[in-house]
Each structure stands twice: as C-alpha cells, then as structure tokens.
Write an enzyme that holds these catalytic residues in place. Structure first.
Site, short mmCIF file in Angstrom:
data_model
loop_
_atom_site.label_atom_id
_atom_site.label_comp_id
_atom_site.label_asym_id
_atom_site.label_seq_id
_atom_site.Cartn_x
_atom_site.Cartn_y
_atom_site.Cartn_z
CD GLU A 186 -85.32 -40.23 -15.99
OE1 GLU A 186 -85.67 -41.32 -16.47
OE2 GLU A 186 -85.82 -39.14 -16.36
CB SER B 218 -36.69 -8.45 -52.27
OG SER B 218 -36.49 -7.96 -53.58
#
Length: 833
Positions: A90, A487
């Site tokens: 770049e 239960s």
C-alpha cells in the site's frame, strides 16, 4: 537590447502576477475545502466497533458477536512481517512522507489523462494516511473534491499523530473481506490463526486484500488472488524485507484458507452460547453486545458439556428408536449428479458424526449410500463424492410403525431402505470399534428434552443441553420450556414439612382419599402410580422413596398449601403457587433451570444460589464490569506479599432459605430414593447421589433431578407438543430420565472420590426401624437404618399416624378439604408419580 529588457521585464511581471494569482487560487481552494473538513481530533479517542468474544472456563472460544468482525490490536502487538507486507502493498514510503506521496499522485494523474473518456475508475494514489482520513472521516465518493479533502486531512493528521498511531488505526479499520475488519479478525477468519502465527505467504495475501477484497476471493478467484499475493511477496523481497529464499518458498505455497464459523466454536455449546448472548443483550443492549468489544468468561465446562450432550442425545435417540422407524426424510431423484441435488437439502450441522446421505442402490444384504458433499469457502459444492454401505446390522432397530404399532425386526435392508431415500447415517460400531466403510441408519428423534448441570455451591451452570439440535430448533428447553415436574417437586413439599416440626420418621397414612373440591367440581381421588395398592401407615422416608401420592396429599393437607407455596417461592420453582393440593404433586409448570437451582440449595445446606452462565465480563480495556461471585474476600489483598498473616476468609452473606439440618435430612431421604426407590438405576454411579424422579399425568414428561456433593443435574424428556411417552413403568422418570442421569454422572464423576454428604453440626444420627421409623432396640440391626434428627426431636416411641381414615377409606370430615378452606383441586389432576 532595450526592447529585450522591457520584454523580459514584462514576462517577469506577468509571471509574478500569474504566480500570485495561482497562489491566491490555491490558497482560496485550500480555504474553501478546509472550512468544512471534519474534526480529525476525534481519532485520538476513536473506539471502533469491536466484536464481543465469549469464552468457556478453560479459555476456549465459545462464540463471537459482531456486526463488523474486528479485534483491536495495538501496533506493538503487530508482527514486523505483517507491517512490512501492508507497507509493501500500500505505501512503502509511509515512514518517509508527510501524508502525501507526490510521485504517486503524478503517476495517477498521468494515468487518468491517458484513460480519460474510457469510463475506467481513476487509479488512486492514496497513502495509508489518506486512507485513514477517508475511512474514518470521509465517504467513498469518487471525486476531486473528496481527494482534495483527503489530502488536506492527511497532512493535518500527520502533524498531530505519530506514524505508529496512524498505522495502528489503519490496520484495525480496513475491511478485508468475509466480514472481517482489521488484521486480527482477518487472520482468524481466513487462516484460524493469530497474526503472530502468519507465514510470509499468508501475511502477503492479507496485505493484498484492502483494495479489492471481493475480487481476490480465495476460492472464486483463486488464480487472481495468488497473482496479487505474489506481487506483494515480490515487493517485500525488492524492499529487502524478506530473503530471496523465503520469497521463493512463499510464492510456491498454495492459497489454503481455513473457513471459520461465526457460531459457537465449542462443540455442543450452541444453546449455552445463545443463552449468554441473550443475557448480555438484556444487560447492556444491542450496541454494547455487537460493538463493545466485551470479553465474557462464562461458566461452561467444555468437558462436562460434551458429556451432557452425548448422554442426553443418546437417551433421546434410544427412546425414539424403540418407537420404530418412521421412514425416509424425503425422496430424491438420483439420476445424474446426485451430490448437487443432495447438497441443496438442508442438513443439521451440529449432530456430528451423523451425516445426511441418499440411498443409491439396495439389496437384501446391504444398501450403498452417498453422503452429502461439503461446501467450500464461498459456497461452492465440493466435487468429491463419498459413499458407504449400510448392512443389515445397521437397520436392525428400524421396525416399521403403523398406527402406533411396531412391526417385526427387519431381516433385509431392502425392507427398510429404497433408492432415493434421504436419510442420516453414522459409523457402525462393533465391539467398541467402527467398522470401516459401514454405517448405521439414524433418524431425527421426535421426542426432545433438556439437561442442566450446575455447581450447587455457586449456581454456576457447567453445562446445558436445550434439545437434540440447535440447528433444528433454537428453542432452549432448559430455560424456556415450562413443564410439569411431577413428583420431582415432592422434595420441596417434604422440606417444608421437615422444616416445620416433622421428622423423617413421621408416619402418614397411605390409603385411598377423597377430597370434595366444592362448587360442583366433584370429588378428587388422587392415586398412587401402582393404582389400587396402598401400604397403610408409612414413614416420610419410605413415602418419598416410593413416591406415594396419597401420602404427599395428606402431608400437604396437614401443613397447608400456603406454606408449601412459600417454600416453592423460596426455592424459585414457582413465582406463585395456587392453593390446589394437586400442585403438591407437581401439577404446576416450571423449567429444568429452576428445578436444578432448587435442588442445588438442598445440596449446599440451604444457601440461596442464583443461576448464572457468566463468571465475569470485561470491557474493551480489560476493566471488569460484572462479576457473579459477590462474596467478600477478607485478606485476599496482600500488599508486599505474604508475611505470615492469617489466611484469607470468604464472607458469604447469601440468604439461608432452608435450615442446614433440614437440607441434610431431605438429602438423606433422596439418597434413599436412589439406593432403594424409584431411581435405583442411578445407584450404578457408585458415588453418593441424592435425587428424585418425576412422571406427570399420562406420562407426558419424565424427570430426574438430583445431585452429588459437588454437582447437580436436572433432566426432563417429553414431546414439544405434549403427548404420552408410553404406558406403565416404561414411560416413567425412573425408566427414561434416570438412566440418562446415570450415564452422565458416571462420566462426570469418574475421577472424583466417593465423598459422602457432609453432616451439619447439631444433627443426631439415631438407629431406627426402617419400616416403622421407631427407635431400634438394643442390639437390633436387621431392618434398621441411621436416621437424621434435629436437636429436640427423636424417633417416636409410639405409632402416631397422620391422616387416619375411616373404615370405608374416606377421610374424616374434619380432614376433608372444604369449599371455604382455600384449598381446591382442579379436576383430573391426580395420578402423578
């Protein structure tokens, strides 16, 4: 001569005027564009959107959440190789120029003139500083005005910030394709590596991406991507940043990318990760979740999670296969390339080692199947076609079902599979080893369920299974499914009784009972699971061990439903329990998370625990903003190190929701359920386990909730749209849910010592006759047990029975539920087990 001098003077004057006009024009142009420039000082405090990362207790990655997948990396943590790769691609003169590369601008201008009128996009000459100005402060508009502003901003940024700061902003902000922003995220997305692990070729490929990430896709445009990568490698060598040998080696490397999932990264942790995501969203909102860069350390133990997932799925599949084979998922035309057609059918991604396949041909002895091909990065279907064989052993379980009736065991593969059938298959095992090339037929179970594993001392959720497959259904049955616990709720009723003057030796009548529900609702006759069989007077220990409903109803009648409702709220099972006696039998609806939390309080001596999936949350700067453990640690801070001071103390100010001695008593009663009651299958674990089974009306839900001294677990199994699981003992919690708990606890406690439950101070252990609950005589050992009693209580000296019935089995009128007593029953809510 004089004329020449005058002419030269004229030229000089004209040149001066032109120069001044030019300078004025440039100055005016700069002033014009400068007055609307954005405030670049905001870069100093810039906080980019950073992904939130969620980790398990061992540090492994559980999930990532972001709109822009970004991890912010300080420039000091970026390897020199990566920096050089981006500079080569770049802006190789980045550390020399003042923000603008004039040579590059001239080159771009010349190219623009050459291409004028061709409709080609102008080539940029932007430095890294200019790209920072554009990415942070400007738009992507293609115009001279934007370029001028970009250049002006670049020069100002260079004067304000260091080169390293500018480069840090750039490397963390750039978009590099596949949803990755910044080099840290891109390194994970493309190569599943940290930036410190990147090779020269990999760093060069990432550096090639900023200008055109879509065009350089590693699969769709592999050749062009490699060409651009090699260009960056060439620039690295040309600049002297890598050796020639390294460059040559890097150019020869294939462009091999590793696809990284966006979902949960810990196997079997999808339901847990989604629950954590919801929690963070509710605490901090969407922006903080997806952009805040939070670091979340969860309570998930990956090893325990895999155990929970494995045993829960096995339980669901085993039950489902016992119901028979429902047939192929769908039919497929296998002419031509069957792989492409099969790839278009959605398969479940989280049920490995199961794989979707299509039957290609069948015979009596076997069927040849073709597996669904994988998709490469970018969505392309792999060209590989993998096949296997399903033998008779692989379909032996697949009895056909018609009208709820299962057929005979298949004797030929062709009785089960036909060409074009779309199925699931996984490796066939014999003697614990996979048979190469052979597979077993599978089917997605219709039944579902949930499991939650918790540390009973802290409330930390160690594992969570919210269903068979998160990919199939994201509905989390562990936290979102409200089911009747049956239960398994009874220990809360018994805890309320033991906490209010009853003892394990208290005797209650097990006999038929009729309760007038009033207001024309008729008479309610609760029954035991073994309908028609009653034992007469029984102790609370034996009643819980055998899960006797009539005893529980009489007990609830004696202590009152308001008191039971209060304890249900204390334990968090229900927010509000109606005053119906059927709720003492678990007729209300609650979740597996609530049930395991309640049992955890029984396991830890009655201390309140708050369930949590999160240990700690830190913000992007490492500051802790949430911590689950609120206990005070006195003496933990030791400035200057250890100097023979007293050891630190943890101050626990959590509420005591149940007396510690009561908690031990109910634990002992539930240990009896495992040793000789409805959950005896769990006894095979070989470690101290306390727990209770539960089966709802018509066997629509099967439960087991229990704990060891260090781990609590809740399991339920049932259809999402409730329907009976079967008939008789085969559809009870003891038969369906308890074996799953057994298999899980065997794995989870395999390397744990058999530590008994701790006896709290003040408890007296007295030998009693197990059948009657009365004190055992001197030397009497047969049929006796050690029973736990609180101070001031003791085994009964005579036989006093709660709920004595008349000769015809009806409760005396004084003990019957009256319309104005506030205890009314819903019709048809009896018979829970």
């Amino acid at each position: 001569m004089r004329l020449l001098v005058r002419f030269m003077g004229f030229l000089f004057a004209a040149g001066t005027v032109v120069f001044l006009v030019g300078v004025g024009a440039v100055a005016g142009l700069i002033w014009h564009f400068s007055k609307d420039l954005p405030d670049y000082s905001q870069l100093q405090d810039y906080e980019p959107p950073v992904m939130t990362r969620v980790h398990a207790v061992d540090g492994s990655l559980l999930g990532e959440y972001a709109k822009e997948r970004r991890l912010y990396l300080p420039i000091q943590a970026v390897p020199k190789l990566v920096i050089n790769a981006f500079l080569a691609a770049e802006d190789k003169n980045f550390y020399e120029h003042g923000g603008i590369d004039y040579t590059g601008m001239a080159r771009a201008g010349l190219l623009y003139i050459q291409n004028y009128g061709s409709n080609r996009r102008p080539q940029g000459a932007s430095t890294i500083t200019q790209q920072v100005a554009k990415n942070f402060l400007l738009t992507n508009e293609v115009s001279f005005a934007r370029k001028i502003k970009e250049a002006l901003l670049a020069m100002r940024i260079e004067k304000t910030y260091s080169k390293d700061k500018i480069l840090e902003l750039y490397l963390n902000e750039i978009y590099l394709g596949l949803g990755a922003y910044g080099i840290a995220a891109a390194s994970l997305v493309y190569f599943d590596k940290s930036v410190n692990e990147l090779t020269v070729a990999e760093a060069a490929y990432l550096a090639a991406l900023p200008k055109m990430p879509a065009t350089l896709h590693p699969v769709r445009n592999r050749d062009r991507a490699i060409e651009r990568r090699n260009y960056v490698i060439d620039r690295l060598q040309e600049n002297g940043w890598i050796k020639q040998a390294d460059a040559e080696k890097a150019r020869k490397e294939p462009l091999a990318v590793t696809s990284r999932s966006n979902g949960a990264h810990t196997f079997a942790g999808e339901y847990f990760a989604e629950e954590v995501r919801r929690d963070i969203f509710e605490r901090y909102g969407e922006k903080k979740l997806y952009e805040g860069g939070l670091s979340v350390r969860t309570t998930l133990d990956p090893k325990i999670q895999v155990m929970a997932r494995k045993t829960m799925v096995a339980g669901l599949v085993n039950y489902d296969e016992q119901q028979g084979y429902r047939g192929a998922m769908s039919k497929l035309d296998i002419s031509g390339d069957w792989g492409v057609k099969l790839a278009e059918i959605k398969s479940l991604s989280d049920i490995s080692p199961w794989r979707m396949a299509v039957v290609l041909e069948t015979s009596d002895q076997s069927a040849r199947i073709g597996f669904q091909p994988s998709r490469e990065l970018g969505g392309a279907i792999s060209k590989q076609r993998e096949t296997g064989i399903v033998t008779v052993d692989g379909v032996r379980w697949a009895r056909a079902t018609q009208g709820g009736t299962r057929g005979k065991t298949p004797t030929a593969v062709s009785q089960v599979l036909q060409p074009g059938d779309v199925i699931y298959a996984d490796p066939l095992y014999k003697d614990g080893q996979p048979v190469e090339g052979q597979y077993r037929l599978r089917q997605i179970p219709e039944v579902s369920g949930a499991m939650v594993v918790m540390d009973p001392w802290t409330g930390r959720v160690l594992a969570m299974v919210g269903g068979f497959s998160f990919d199939q259904s994201q509905f989390n049955r562990a936290t979102q499914a409200y089911r009747q616990p049956g239960s398994s709720f009874k220990p809360i009723v018994y805890s309320a009784a033991l906490d209010n003057g009853y003892t394990p030796s208290t005797v209650v009548l097990d006999a038929p009972i009729e309760i007038d529900q009033g207001q024309g609702a008729g008479v309610w006759r609760p029954e035991n699971f073994s309908s028609g069989k009653f034992q007469g007077p029984v102790t609370l220990r034996n009643a819980l061990r055998q899960s006797l409903n009539t005893v529980t109803v009489r007990l609830a009648q004696d202590i009152g439903m308001p008191l039971i409702g209060e304890y249900a709220r204390r334990f968090g099972v229900y927010d509000e329990l109606p005053n119906y006696l059927s709720y003492a039998l678990g007729a209300g609806e609650t979740t597996a998370m609530r049930m395991v939390t309640a049992y955890s309080m029984l396991a830890n001596g009655g201390r309140r625990v708050k369930p949590t999936l999160i240990d700690r949350i830190q913000d992007r700067y490492g500051r802790t903003i949430f911590k689950h453990d609120q206990r005070e640690c006195r003496g933990c801070d030791a400035p200057g190190g250890w100097k023979n001071q007293a050891e630190p103390q943890l101050i626990d100010r959590r509420e005591q929701v149940l007396d510690s001695m009561t908690a031990y008593q109910i634990t002992e009663l539930m240990e009896g359920v495992v040793q000789a009651g409805t959950a005896t299958v769990v006894k095979e674990v070989g470690k101290p386990i306390a727990g209770k089974t539960g089966t709802t009306n018509e066997a629509k839900d099967a439960w087991f909730v229990g704990f060891s001294p260090d781990v609590a677990v809740a399991i339920y199994m049932g259809y999402d749209k409730p329907r009976p699981l079967g008939k008789g003992n085969a559809a009870t919690g003891g038969h369906l849910a308890a074996p799953i708990a057994r298999d899980f606890l065997k794995l989870a406690l395999a390397d744990k010592p058999a530590v008994p439950f701790k006896v709290p101070a003040g408890i007296k252990l007295v030998r009693v006759v197990s059948k009657t609950g009365m004190r055992a005589g001197p030397g009497e050992t047969g049929g006796t047990i050690l029973e736990a009693f609180k101070p001031g209580t003791a085994p009964p000296d005579n036989y006093s029975v709660i709920g004595v019935a008349d000769a015809d089995g009806r409760m005396p009128a004084s003990q019957q539920q009256q319309p104005d007593s506030g205890f009314f029953m819903r019709p048809g809510t009896g018979g829970l087990y």
